[in-house]
Write a protein that holds these residues in place. Structure first.
Motif, mmCIF file in Angstrom:
data_model
loop_
_atom_site.group_PDB
_atom_site.id
_atom_site.type_symbol
_atom_site.label_atom_id
_atom_site.label_comp_id
_atom_site.label_asym_id
_atom_site.label_seq_id
_atom_site.Cartn_x
_atom_site.Cartn_y
_atom_site.Cartn_z
ATOM 1 N N PRO A 102 17.333 21.622 -18.571
ATOM 2 C CA PRO A 102 17.851 22.616 -19.516
ATOM 3 C C PRO A 102 17.972 24.003 -18.898
ATOM 4 O O PRO A 102 18.935 24.724 -19.156
ATOM 5 N N LEU A 109 13.825 16.443 -15.466
ATOM 6 C CA LEU A 109 13.939 16.463 -16.917
ATOM 7 C C LEU A 109 13.532 17.817 -17.474
ATOM 8 O O LEU A 109 14.184 18.394 -18.326
ATOM 9 N N LEU A 110 12.457 18.335 -16.915
ATOM 10 C CA LEU A 110 11.958 19.623 -17.380
ATOM 11 C C LEU A 110 12.892 20.754 -16.971
ATOM 12 O O LEU A 110 13.118 21.697 -17.721
ATOM 13 N N SER A 155 3.911 1.383 -0.838
ATOM 14 C CA SER A 155 4.700 1.445 -2.066
ATOM 15 C C SER A 155 3.851 1.992 -3.214
ATOM 16 O O SER A 155 4.333 2.699 -4.070
ATOM 17 N N ALA A 156 2.537 1.666 -3.164
ATOM 18 C CA ALA A 156 1.678 2.138 -4.242
ATOM 19 C C ALA A 156 1.615 3.660 -4.262
ATOM 20 O O ALA A 156 1.603 4.292 -5.298
ATOM 21 N N ARG A 157 1.579 4.234 -3.065
ATOM 22 C CA ARG A 157 1.493 5.691 -3.015
ATOM 23 C C ARG A 157 2.808 6.360 -3.372
ATOM 24 O O ARG A 157 2.848 7.458 -3.870
ATOM 25 N N THR A 204 10.513 13.666 -13.663
ATOM 26 C CA THR A 204 9.902 14.572 -14.628
ATOM 27 C C THR A 204 10.347 15.997 -14.388
ATOM 28 O O THR A 204 10.734 16.713 -15.307
ATOM 29 N N MET A 257 0.811 -1.202 0.000
ATOM 30 C CA MET A 257 0.000 0.000 0.000
ATOM 31 C C MET A 257 0.848 1.257 0.000
ATOM 32 O O MET A 257 0.688 2.154 -0.803
ATOM 33 N N LEU A 298 8.883 9.322 -9.904
ATOM 34 C CA LEU A 298 8.523 9.638 -11.281
ATOM 35 C C LEU A 298 8.371 11.146 -11.452
ATOM 36 O O LEU A 298 8.916 11.755 -12.365
ATOM 37 N N LYS A 340 25.786 34.758 -23.980
ATOM 38 C CA LYS A 340 26.625 35.761 -23.292
ATOM 39 C C LYS A 340 27.738 35.111 -22.481
ATOM 40 O O LYS A 340 27.958 35.432 -21.316
ATOM 41 N N PRO A 352 4.563 7.256 -7.582
ATOM 42 C CA PRO A 352 4.637 8.452 -8.425
ATOM 43 C C PRO A 352 5.742 9.418 -8.031
ATOM 44 O O PRO A 352 6.181 10.200 -8.848
ATOM 45 N N SER A 354 25.168 34.167 -28.038
ATOM 46 C CA SER A 354 23.758 34.225 -27.658
ATOM 47 C C SER A 354 23.554 33.885 -26.190
ATOM 48 O O SER A 354 22.603 34.344 -25.564
#
Lengths: 332, 411
Positions: free
Chosen positions: B22, B18-19, B3-5, B15, B1, B11, B94, B8, B92
């Motif tokens: 840059p 990753l976003l 672990s299920a929560r 995410t 249980m 993840l 600088k 995410p 570009s």
């Protein structure tokens, strides 16, 4: 662009199994707590979360460059733009300049000939070799892996070596042909306007064979032996077996190989730059090389981008064909 | 249980990373430019001398100049082909270096973007420099870059082959054509030059075009056509291999080294390679002119050192000190000798030619050498493309020299 579609397509199984294994434990462990109606919503959120990495990746590394390139093609984008950030809007001027230039028709024709010639050669020889390696004979595996060599060499290296082989005066090819008595004066492979494109296509065929061979060989392995056994009972051997068993069974793979090959070949740049730089007298100039030249030698980034977009559109047509072909393959 | 929560979370973290990555990277890249204007202890330098021995020669000169200015040098060398894209990238974001080296025909292109500071802002002396050197470094009446040493191209000849054939080094086009024909025998060509479809092909054609009064502003002239007729004639006669259409200057040198060409058009940077082969005896003369009495005009080659607009006045001043030091008499002499190039101050020419007789012809040529961007500035790349296009069209026989030039000019 073509690369991702390729990666996700050539290994559909690996992709499927990965998503399957990733979802099953989460789904399995979620079952125990059947709490109210939030479950459905949470599942929807999870679904979106699983999509986020892919969407973010696509947006960053494909969406942004494509949009940027599109915007750039409508701007007067020069070296100064990089420092000042100013790129005046010029509407369709870049497209007009590029498409009306006398070089465009030459490049377009060369691109078509280069692509057609390369694909015919790569596919024909690749298929012949794939069928050949179907047989069982000693050293089969070793020979097949040796044939992959052109694929493993960096393109810059291959083109430098081929440039030397094809040299008119001291190239290995002319020496060889001369010793055999086939020719008496050096053939200007790379410096004659009528031969250069053929020579460049030849080198590109050599580079493309491993790709065609590998995929087609894989396709051939999938054809069940029983079909040939049954066929041979009915008298279908050799060419007849190929015509009526191998070819129809291989069709889905063939269409995938051809369309991917076209998309790869359209954008070939390094081989041509390494061998001839687009010369002599533009006889090996393609849309890809011309676009590169405009952007990085003449610093006309807007025009380079416009020409690049023309190439993207052409590739896109084949990408759509590819998607349709592969969908049909799945349906079958 | 539990672990299920938790699933995410990594993840979502991934995410977010990753976003954000840059943004993070670009933020990192931008920081060095905004350093304090206090004591400058380090000067960043970028150049394209990424191969030995030049890499060390330039490195030594930079560190001795750095020591004199009381700063340490943080140097980055990039391959020649990627320098410009790197510079554009950095301008570009600088993050331009404090001292930047550029190939001289690119200087005006980069100066036009506003990324460089005029050297007069820092009172760097531009006295005694050869005219061509200054015109290469000047954009809109201001000097942005100075080259400590420069180079050009001339005619190398194989002494043994010429002596055996009884040929004296040519000084006019007629003599060149006759000599090249006479020296062509078996698989030996009389002459080798490069006429490939790049700026290199244009560069090798400039001496004959300019010496005959041709001009890059308009190539559709009788003078330039005569020059192109010389090139096409030599190939048509078989005195120059048609492979010239695809050769680089390095290939031309290889032909000469292998004894497959009795003469070649090339620059002093090939001298170390030629000297490695003791059996080869060669000498250098000016590239012939059409008629005796015409002045040989050679194109100017070499790299200029500049001070980019980094926004930090203190380090810019230090950077200018480095550029001035690199261009001092002492550095010019030692760098020129080590790298087989020519000091760019005309006042040093006589002394240098006397000490380095092998480079005497080149030293003489530099006095009158012309910069490629002298007339056209940032429009030079487009015109240089036209010139090599015309050369290729004429050499492949697709059009007569005059028509080829006319077509190219009209494009």
């Amino acid at each position: 662009m073509s690369l991702t579609t390729d990666a996700s397509r050539t290994a559909p199984r690996a992709g499927k199994s990965r998503t399957a294994s990733a979802t099953s434990p989460a789904g399995g462990s979620e079952k125990p707590p059947p709490r109210r109606g939030t479950r459905a919503r949470r599942e929807r959120i999870f679904q979106w979360l699983f999509l986020v990495p892919a969407v973010a990746y696509m947006a960053l590394f494909f969406g942004y460059p494509v949009v940027k390139n599109l915007v750039m093609s409508f701007q007067d984008y020069t070296t100064a733009t990089f420092f000042t950030g100013e790129a005046p809007w010029v509407g369709l001027a870049n497209y007009a300049a590029v498409l009306s230039s006398s070089l465009f028709s030459t490049s377009l024709l060369n691109t078509a000939l280069f692509t057609l010639g390369s694909i015919l050669g790569q596919f024909g020889i690749g298929l012949a070799l794939a069928v050949f390696f179907q047989r069982k004979f000693p050293l089969n595996g070793i020979l097949r892996s040796l044939l992959l060599l052109p694929w493993l060499l960096p393109l810059i290296v291959s083109s430098a070596v081929w440039r030397w082989i094809l040299d008119k005066d001291s190239g290995a090819l002319n020496r060889f042909l001369g010793d055999l008595g086939i020719i008496h004066t050096g053939v200007p492979w790379l410096t004659s306007t009528s031969l250069a494109l053929i020579a460049v296509v030849g080198v590109n065929i050599w580079i493309g064979i491993p790709f065609n061979l590998t995929i087609l060989y894989g396709g051939l392995q999938e054809i069940p032996d029983e079909l040939y056994e049954a066929g041979s009972l009915d008298g279908a051997t050799g060419w007849t077996a190929f015509r009526h068993i191998t070819w129809p069974m291989l069709r889905p793979v063939v269409s995938v190989v051809l369309v991917l090959g076209v998309v790869y070949t359209l954008k070939v740049l390094d081989i041509i730059l390494g061998l001839t730089n687009g010369g002599p007298a533009n006889s090996t100039q393609t849309i890809a090389t011309q676009s590169y030249d405009l952007s990085f030698h003449e610093f006309k980034f807007g025009e380079g981008a416009a020409l690049g977009n023309a190439l993207v559109v052409i590739s896109l047509v084949f990408a759509v064909l590819y998607l349709r072909a592969s969908r049909r393959a799945v349906d079958e | 249980m539990k672990s299920a929560r938790r699933t995410p979370r990594p993840l979502a973290l991934a995410t977010a990373t990753l976003l954000g990555l840059p943004l993070f990277i670009s933020a990192c890249g931008a920081t060095p430019a905004a350093s304090s204007s206090e004591n400058v202890t380090e000067i960043s330098v970028m150049d394209y001398y990424n191969n030995e021995p030049d890499k060390s020669f330039i490195g030594d000169a930079l560190s001795s100049c750095g020591a004199k200015a009381g700063v340490t040098i943080k140097r980055e060398t990039v391959p020649g082909k990627s320098l410009i894209s790197k510079v554009l990238q950095q301008s570009s974001s600088k993050t331009l270096p404090d001292v930047l080296m550029l190939d001289n025909p690119d200087l005006q292109q980069i100066a036009a973007t506003g990324a460089l500071a005029p050297l007069s802002d820092f009172k760097v002396s531009t006295e005694d420099f050869a005219e061509g050197v200054l015109s290469a470094g000047t954009y809109k009446d201001k000097v942005y870059g100075l080259a400590p040493t420069v180079n050009t191209i001339a005619l190398f000849y194989n002494k043994d082959i010429l002596a055996k054939a009884g040929v004296t080094p040519p000084t006019t086009w007629d003599e060149l054509t006759a000599a090249a024909a006479k020296l062509t025998a078996g698989d030996q060509y009389g002459l080798a030059f490069n006429a490939n479809p790049t700026y290199e092909g244009t560069w090798q054609f400039l001496p004959v075009m300019w010496s005959n009064g041709g001009d890059e502003k308009n190539i559709d002239t009788a003078e330039t056509a005569q020059a192109l007729e010389l090139w096409t004639g030599l190939v048509k006669d078989g005195s120059v291999s048609s492979s010239a259409l695809n050769w680089t200057q390095a290939d031309v040198k290889d032909q000469f080294l292998a004894g497959k060409a009795a003469m070649m058009v090339n620059g002093p940077w090939q001298i170390p390679a030629l000297d490695k082969q003791p059996s080869l005896h060669y000498d250098v003369v000016k590239i012939p002119v059409r008629e005796a009495g015409q002045t040989a005009v050679a194109p100017l080659g070499g790299e200029v050192w500049t001070v980019p607009q980094t926004g930090n006045k203190a380090s810019q001043a230090k950077a200018a000190e480095i550029v001035a030091c690199l261009n001092s008499d002492e550095q010019q002499m030692s760098m020129a000798k080590a790298r087989n190039t020519i000091p760019s101050k005309t006042t040093l020419a006589d002394k240098f030619a006397a000490e380095n007789p092998k480079l005497a012809t080149f030293t003489e040529l530099i006095k009158t050498a012309r910069a490629r961007t002298g007339e056209l500035g940032e429009k030079w790349p487009a015109q240089a493309t036209k010139i090599y296009t015309a050369i290729q069209t004429a050499l492949t026989g697709k059009a007569s020299p005059a028509d080829a030039l006319k077509q190219a000019q009209g494009q």
